[in-house]
Design an enzyme around this catalytic site. Structure first.
Site, PDB file in Angstrom:
ATOM      1  N   TYR A 268     -34.984  63.936 -94.923  1.00 10.24           N
ATOM      2  CA  TYR A 268     -35.823  62.842 -94.418  1.00 10.24           C
ATOM      3  C   TYR A 268     -37.266  63.020 -94.904  1.00 10.24           C
ATOM      4  O   TYR A 268     -37.854  62.102 -95.489  1.00 10.24           O
ATOM      5  CB  TYR A 268     -35.753  62.829 -92.881  1.00 10.24           C
ATOM      6  CG  TYR A 268     -36.832  62.016 -92.222  1.00 10.24           C
ATOM      7  CD1 TYR A 268     -36.902  60.633 -92.416  1.00 10.24           C
ATOM      8  CD2 TYR A 268     -37.780  62.613 -91.390  1.00 10.24           C
ATOM      9  CE1 TYR A 268     -37.897  59.886 -91.802  1.00 10.24           C
ATOM     10  CE2 TYR A 268     -38.776  61.874 -90.776  1.00 10.24           C
ATOM     11  CZ  TYR A 268     -38.825  60.510 -90.990  1.00 10.24           C
ATOM     12  OH  TYR A 268     -39.819  59.769 -90.384  1.00 10.24           O
TER      13      TYR A 268
ATOM     14  N   VAL B 233     -33.135  72.629 -74.064  1.00  7.10           N
ATOM     15  CA  VAL B 233     -34.369  73.077 -74.722  1.00  7.10           C
ATOM     16  C   VAL B 233     -33.956  73.859 -75.963  1.00  7.10           C
ATOM     17  O   VAL B 233     -33.308  74.907 -75.858  1.00  7.10           O
ATOM     18  CB  VAL B 233     -35.208  73.962 -73.774  1.00  7.10           C
ATOM     19  CG1 VAL B 233     -36.384  74.576 -74.521  1.00  7.10           C
ATOM     20  CG2 VAL B 233     -35.695  73.149 -72.583  1.00  7.10           C
ATOM     21  N   TYR B 234     -34.327  73.324 -77.114  1.00  2.00           N
ATOM     22  CA  TYR B 234     -33.879  73.948 -78.368  1.00  2.00           C
ATOM     23  C   TYR B 234     -34.761  75.140 -78.736  1.00  2.00           C
ATOM     24  O   TYR B 234     -35.666  75.041 -79.542  1.00  2.00           O
ATOM     25  CB  TYR B 234     -33.898  72.916 -79.502  1.00  2.00           C
ATOM     26  CG  TYR B 234     -32.908  71.793 -79.346  1.00  2.00           C
ATOM     27  CD1 TYR B 234     -31.653  72.003 -78.764  1.00  2.00           C
ATOM     28  CD2 TYR B 234     -33.206  70.508 -79.791  1.00  2.00           C
ATOM     29  CE1 TYR B 234     -30.749  70.966 -78.628  1.00  2.00           C
ATOM     30  CE2 TYR B 234     -32.299  69.467 -79.667  1.00  2.00           C
ATOM     31  CZ  TYR B 234     -31.065  69.707 -79.077  1.00  2.00           C
ATOM     32  OH  TYR B 234     -30.165  68.679 -78.938  1.00  2.00           O
TER      33      TYR B 234
ATOM     34  N   ARG C 167     -32.851  74.403 -82.962  1.00  2.00           N
ATOM     35  CA  ARG C 167     -32.330  73.341 -83.822  1.00  2.00           C
ATOM     36  C   ARG C 167     -32.787  73.645 -85.244  1.00  2.00           C
ATOM     37  O   ARG C 167     -33.976  73.918 -85.453  1.00  2.00           O
ATOM     38  CB  ARG C 167     -32.893  72.006 -83.336  1.00  2.00           C
ATOM     39  CG  ARG C 167     -32.293  70.781 -83.965  1.00  2.00           C
ATOM     40  CD  ARG C 167     -32.791  69.498 -83.296  1.00  2.00           C
ATOM     41  NE  ARG C 167     -34.202  69.258 -83.499  1.00  2.00           N
ATOM     42  CZ  ARG C 167     -34.854  68.158 -83.100  1.00  2.00           C
ATOM     43  NH1 ARG C 167     -34.199  67.230 -82.434  1.00  2.00           N
ATOM     44  NH2 ARG C 167     -36.133  68.007 -83.327  1.00  2.00           N
TER      45      ARG C 167
HETATM   46  N1  LIG Z   1     -40.790  57.627 -84.234  1.00  2.00           N
HETATM   47  C1  LIG Z   1     -41.429  58.682 -84.757  1.00  2.00           C
HETATM   48  O1  LIG Z   1     -41.729  59.667 -84.051  1.00  2.00           O
HETATM   49  C2  LIG Z   1     -41.821  58.672 -86.209  1.00  2.00           C
HETATM   50  C3  LIG Z   1     -42.567  59.764 -86.687  1.00  2.00           C
HETATM   51  C4  LIG Z   1     -42.955  59.756 -88.034  1.00  2.00           C
HETATM   52  C5  LIG Z   1     -42.623  58.676 -88.862  1.00  2.00           C
HETATM   53  N2  LIG Z   1     -41.883  57.650 -88.370  1.00  2.00           N
HETATM   54  C6  LIG Z   1     -41.543  56.535 -89.290  1.00  2.00           C
HETATM   55  O2  LIG Z   1     -41.951  55.314 -88.688  1.00  2.00           O
HETATM   56  C7  LIG Z   1     -41.057  54.256 -89.055  1.00  2.00           C
HETATM   57  C8  LIG Z   1     -40.547  53.578 -87.805  1.00  2.00           C
HETATM   58  O3  LIG Z   1     -39.859  54.535 -86.994  1.00  2.00           O
HETATM   59  P1  LIG Z   1     -39.155  54.087 -85.637  1.00  2.00           P
HETATM   60  O4  LIG Z   1     -39.128  55.268 -84.750  1.00  2.00           O
HETATM   61  O5  LIG Z   1     -39.749  52.825 -85.170  1.00  2.00           O
HETATM   62  O6  LIG Z   1     -37.676  53.830 -86.171  1.00  2.00           O
HETATM   63  P2  LIG Z   1     -36.633  52.672 -85.783  1.00  2.00           P
HETATM   64  O7  LIG Z   1     -35.310  53.161 -86.219  1.00  2.00           O
HETATM   65  O8  LIG Z   1     -36.805  52.282 -84.351  1.00  2.00           O
HETATM   66  O9  LIG Z   1     -37.110  51.454 -86.687  1.00  2.00           O
HETATM   67  C9  LIG Z   1     -36.751  51.307 -88.044  1.00  2.00           C
HETATM   68  C10 LIG Z   1     -36.354  49.850 -88.262  1.00  2.00           C
HETATM   69  O10 LIG Z   1     -36.061  49.645 -89.647  1.00  2.00           O
HETATM   70  C11 LIG Z   1     -34.867  48.888 -89.764  1.00  2.00           C
HETATM   71  N3  LIG Z   1     -34.287  49.216 -91.084  1.00  2.00           N
HETATM   72  C12 LIG Z   1     -33.820  50.407 -91.503  1.00  2.00           C
HETATM   73  N4  LIG Z   1     -33.423  50.325 -92.793  1.00  2.00           N
HETATM   74  C13 LIG Z   1     -33.662  49.044 -93.203  1.00  2.00           C
HETATM   75  C14 LIG Z   1     -33.486  48.345 -94.432  1.00  2.00           C
HETATM   76  N5  LIG Z   1     -32.973  48.938 -95.508  1.00  2.00           N
HETATM   77  N6  LIG Z   1     -33.859  47.044 -94.486  1.00  2.00           N
HETATM   78  C15 LIG Z   1     -34.379  46.410 -93.407  1.00  2.00           C
HETATM   79  N7  LIG Z   1     -34.563  47.037 -92.210  1.00  2.00           N
HETATM   80  C16 LIG Z   1     -34.209  48.329 -92.109  1.00  2.00           C
HETATM   81  C17 LIG Z   1     -34.022  49.277 -88.559  1.00  2.00           C
HETATM   82  O11 LIG Z   1     -33.058  48.309 -88.191  1.00  2.00           O
HETATM   83  C18 LIG Z   1     -35.102  49.454 -87.480  1.00  2.00           C
HETATM   84  O12 LIG Z   1     -35.339  48.248 -86.775  1.00  2.00           O
HETATM   85  C19 LIG Z   1     -39.968  54.899 -89.908  1.00  2.00           C
HETATM   86  O13 LIG Z   1     -40.284  54.695 -91.256  1.00  2.00           O
HETATM   87  C20 LIG Z   1     -40.061  56.377 -89.539  1.00  2.00           C
HETATM   88  O14 LIG Z   1     -39.631  57.187 -90.598  1.00  2.00           O
HETATM   89  C21 LIG Z   1     -41.471  57.616 -87.057  1.00  2.00           C
HETATM   90  O1  LIG Z   2     -32.951  67.473 -76.710  1.00  2.00           O
HETATM   91  C1  LIG Z   2     -33.965  67.938 -77.264  1.00  2.00           C
HETATM   92  C2  LIG Z   2     -34.678  67.219 -78.265  1.00  2.00           C
HETATM   93  C3  LIG Z   2     -35.790  67.801 -78.847  1.00  2.00           C
HETATM   94  N1  LIG Z   2     -36.188  69.048 -78.446  1.00  2.00           N
HETATM   95  C4  LIG Z   2     -37.381  69.649 -79.065  1.00  2.00           C
HETATM   96  O2  LIG Z   2     -38.467  68.801 -78.795  1.00  2.00           O
HETATM   97  C5  LIG Z   2     -39.396  68.815 -79.878  1.00  2.00           C
HETATM   98  C6  LIG Z   2     -39.623  67.402 -80.354  1.00  2.00           C
HETATM   99  O3  LIG Z   2     -38.425  66.930 -80.943  1.00  2.00           O
HETATM  100  P1  LIG Z   2     -38.188  65.422 -81.400  1.00  2.00           P
HETATM  101  O4  LIG Z   2     -38.608  64.504 -80.291  1.00  2.00           O
HETATM  102  O5  LIG Z   2     -36.799  65.331 -81.915  1.00  2.00           O
HETATM  103  O6  LIG Z   2     -39.257  65.224 -82.561  1.00  2.00           O
HETATM  104  P2  LIG Z   2     -39.446  66.069 -83.907  1.00  2.00           P
HETATM  105  O7  LIG Z   2     -38.233  66.757 -84.333  1.00  2.00           O
HETATM  106  O8  LIG Z   2     -40.670  66.917 -83.706  1.00  2.00           O
HETATM  107  O9  LIG Z   2     -39.676  64.921 -84.974  1.00  2.00           O
HETATM  108  C7  LIG Z   2     -40.488  63.767 -84.728  1.00  2.00           C
HETATM  109  O10 LIG Z   2     -41.782  64.026 -85.151  1.00  2.00           O
HETATM  110  C8  LIG Z   2     -41.896  64.311 -86.548  1.00  2.00           C
HETATM  111  C9  LIG Z   2     -43.317  64.633 -86.834  1.00  2.00           C
HETATM  112  O11 LIG Z   2     -43.746  65.706 -86.036  1.00  2.00           O
HETATM  113  C10 LIG Z   2     -41.444  63.085 -87.308  1.00  2.00           C
HETATM  114  O12 LIG Z   2     -41.541  63.343 -88.678  1.00  2.00           O
HETATM  115  C11 LIG Z   2     -40.038  62.730 -86.965  1.00  2.00           C
HETATM  116  O13 LIG Z   2     -39.721  61.509 -87.605  1.00  2.00           O
HETATM  117  C12 LIG Z   2     -39.914  62.560 -85.482  1.00  2.00           C
HETATM  118  O14 LIG Z   2     -38.560  62.390 -85.147  1.00  2.00           O
HETATM  119  C13 LIG Z   2     -38.757  69.709 -80.955  1.00  2.00           C
HETATM  120  O15 LIG Z   2     -39.311  70.984 -80.843  1.00  2.00           O
HETATM  121  C14 LIG Z   2     -37.291  69.777 -80.560  1.00  2.00           C
HETATM  122  O16 LIG Z   2     -36.679  70.991 -80.905  1.00  2.00           O
HETATM  123  C15 LIG Z   2     -35.499  69.749 -77.474  1.00  2.00           C
HETATM  124  O17 LIG Z   2     -35.868  70.874 -77.122  1.00  2.00           O
HETATM  125  N2  LIG Z   2     -34.415  69.167 -76.908  1.00  2.00           N
END
Ligand SMILES: NC(=O)c1ccc[n+]([C@@H]2O[C@H](COP(=O)([O-])OP(=O)(O)OC[C@H]3O[C@@H](n4cnc5c(N)ncnc54)[C@H](O)[C@@H]3O)[C@@H](O)[C@H]2O)c1
Ligand SMILES: O=c1ccn([C@@H]2O[C@H](COP(=O)(O)OP(=O)(O)O[C@H]3O[C@H](CO)[C@@H](O)[C@H](O)[C@H]3O)[C@@H](O)[C@H]2O)c(=O)[nH]1
Length: 320
Positions: A138, A202-203, A276
């Site tokens: 990713y 808790v991972y 994890r």
């Molecule tokens: N949520 C987080 O903590 C986090 C952290 C870092 C980066 N991001 C990035 O932010 C963005 C949004 O994340 P999110 O948590 O809202 O995810 P999400 O899964 O809720 O939203 C992604 C959306 O994109 C759509 N999608 C996926 N592939 C597609 C395609 N090929 N064409 C059209 N639509 C498509 C999905 O249906 C969904 O509605 C992502 O790019 C993710 O990588 C999220």
């Molecule tokens: O059931 C669970 C789920 C998560 N965790 C821990 O909680 C923390 C946060 O985990 P999670 O909420 O899955 O977020 P991250 O793995 O830190 O990743 C998020 O935050 C990243 C940036 O920090 C982004 O790149 C990713 O897209 C987004 O999913 C981590 O230490 C995990 O190991 C647990 O202990 N138990």
């Protein structure tokens, strides 16, 4: 007033940003294939096109002032198990989108990058100048898109900003996080609080952190949204600006669970599980560049407030 295409605007972050754009008076078209998003997540007032970014050429024309690109596959574990899905959707998909933008003469892009582009940090807080060595597919695909955007800015004058989110959390009114299956910590702890899962796992509690559990930088999704609007103003032709978005303070997994207990007033069964794979011990942002270049200051850094907004959304979603 401008007109923007929001890819992934039926998802968590994209729906919140689309709502902010509409509130600021802009016109919004959402392009989403609903693979992980929800039709009802698209804010009223936005035009909705169900489709893939790979077919953005059918939607984009010269009437658009820019694209905010959220659409992606974003589950770390899945990306390791099924890398081709991630290279295809995130990298090939973004390539098609960027080609369609150039063909249509749309020259401004704000892209959702991630802290996962850095991998295991050499020092915290993490600045944008830190080494980028993703520990999962990713993060590698998001970094590849960042490189693609840089080359497009240099070669063709694209005005671009990549925003590297740390851990997005919280909700904005009726827009919030509802992934299925859920993998993020705070909504999983809510499920344990609601009795929808027997406990929160808790991972790992043997990390080199004060309480042994992983530390993350949780940023309110509404603060994140405000940064996107500032990024649209800051984008300059031929430049690719990359900014971290975080609060600059870390909370451990146990601290998050304690916060959820305070906010919900509920008991939360906890079970310590193994680590994890691929989890760095500490991820905390330096967001100095976003402060300086975007003029961005997060207004909701308090963890209990972030959790409370998410909890209100979750209760509403569960009909309570
Ligand atoms: N949520 C987080 O903590 C986090 C952290 C870092 C980066 N991001 C990035 O932010 C963005 C949004 O994340 P999110 O948590 O809202 O995810 P999400 O899964 O809720 O939203 C992604 C959306 O994109 C759509 N999608 C996926 N592939 C597609 C395609 N090929 N064409 C059209 N639509 C498509 C999905 O249906 C969904 O509605 C992502 O790019 C993710 O990588 C999220
Ligand atoms: O059931 C669970 C789920 C998560 N965790 C821990 O909680 C923390 C946060 O985990 P999670 O909420 O899955 O977020 P991250 O793995 O830190 O990743 C998020 O935050 C990243 C940036 O920090 C982004 O790149 C990713 O897209 C987004 O999913 C981590 O230490 C995990 O190991 C647990 O202990 N138990």
């Amino acid at each position: 007033m401008s007109k923007y295409l929001v890819t992934g605007g039926a998802g968590y972050v994209g729906s919140v940003v689309a709502a902010h754009l509409l509130e600021a008076g802009h016109r919004v078209t959402v392009l989403d294939d609903l693979s992980t998003g929800f039709r009802e997540g698209v804010p009223a007032g936005a035009e909705f096109v169900e489709g893939q970014i790979q077919e953005a050429d059918k939607v984009l024309d010269g009437s658009f002032d820019g694209v905010l690109h959220f659409a992606a596959s974003s589950q770390v574990g899945e990306s390791v198990a099924d890398p081709e899905k991630y290279w295809r959707n995130n990298v090939a998909g973004s390539l098609e989108l960027i080609s369609a933008m150039r063909a249509a003469g749309v020259r401004k892009l704000v892209f959702s990058s991630t802290a996962a582009t850095y991998g295991e940090p050499e020092a915290v807080p993490i600045a944008e100048t830190a080494r980028t060595a993703p520990t999962n597919t990713y993060g590698a695909t998001k970094l590849a898109v960042d490189h693609l955007i840089t080359s497009e800015a240099v070669a063709h004058g694209l005005a671009a900003v990549s925003l590297r989110y740390f851990n997005v959390a919280g909700a904005y009114g009726s827009y919030g996080e509802r992934h299925d299956p859920e993998s993020h910590l705070i909504p999983l702890v809510f499920q344990a609080a609601l009795g929808q899962r027997p406990h929160i796992a808790v991972y790992g509690d043997d990390y080199p952190t004060p309480d042994g559990t992983c530390v993350r930088d949780y940023i309110h999704v509404a603060d994140l949204a405000e940064a996107h609007l500032l990024a649209l103003d800051a984008a300059k032709p031929g430049e690719h600006l990359i900014c971290n978005l975080g609060n600059g303070s870390g909370f451990s997994v146990r601290e998050v669970i304690e916060s959820v207990k305070r906010v919900t007033g509920r008991e939360i069964p906890v079970q310590v599980a193994g680590r994890r794979a691929g989890d760095p011990a500490v991820l905390v942002a330096s967001a100095a560049r976003a402060h300086e270049t975007l003029g961005w200051t997060p207004r909701r850094p308090n963890l209990d407030e972030i959790v409370a907004d998410a909890w209100t959304f979750t209760l509403a979603k569960n009909g309570r």
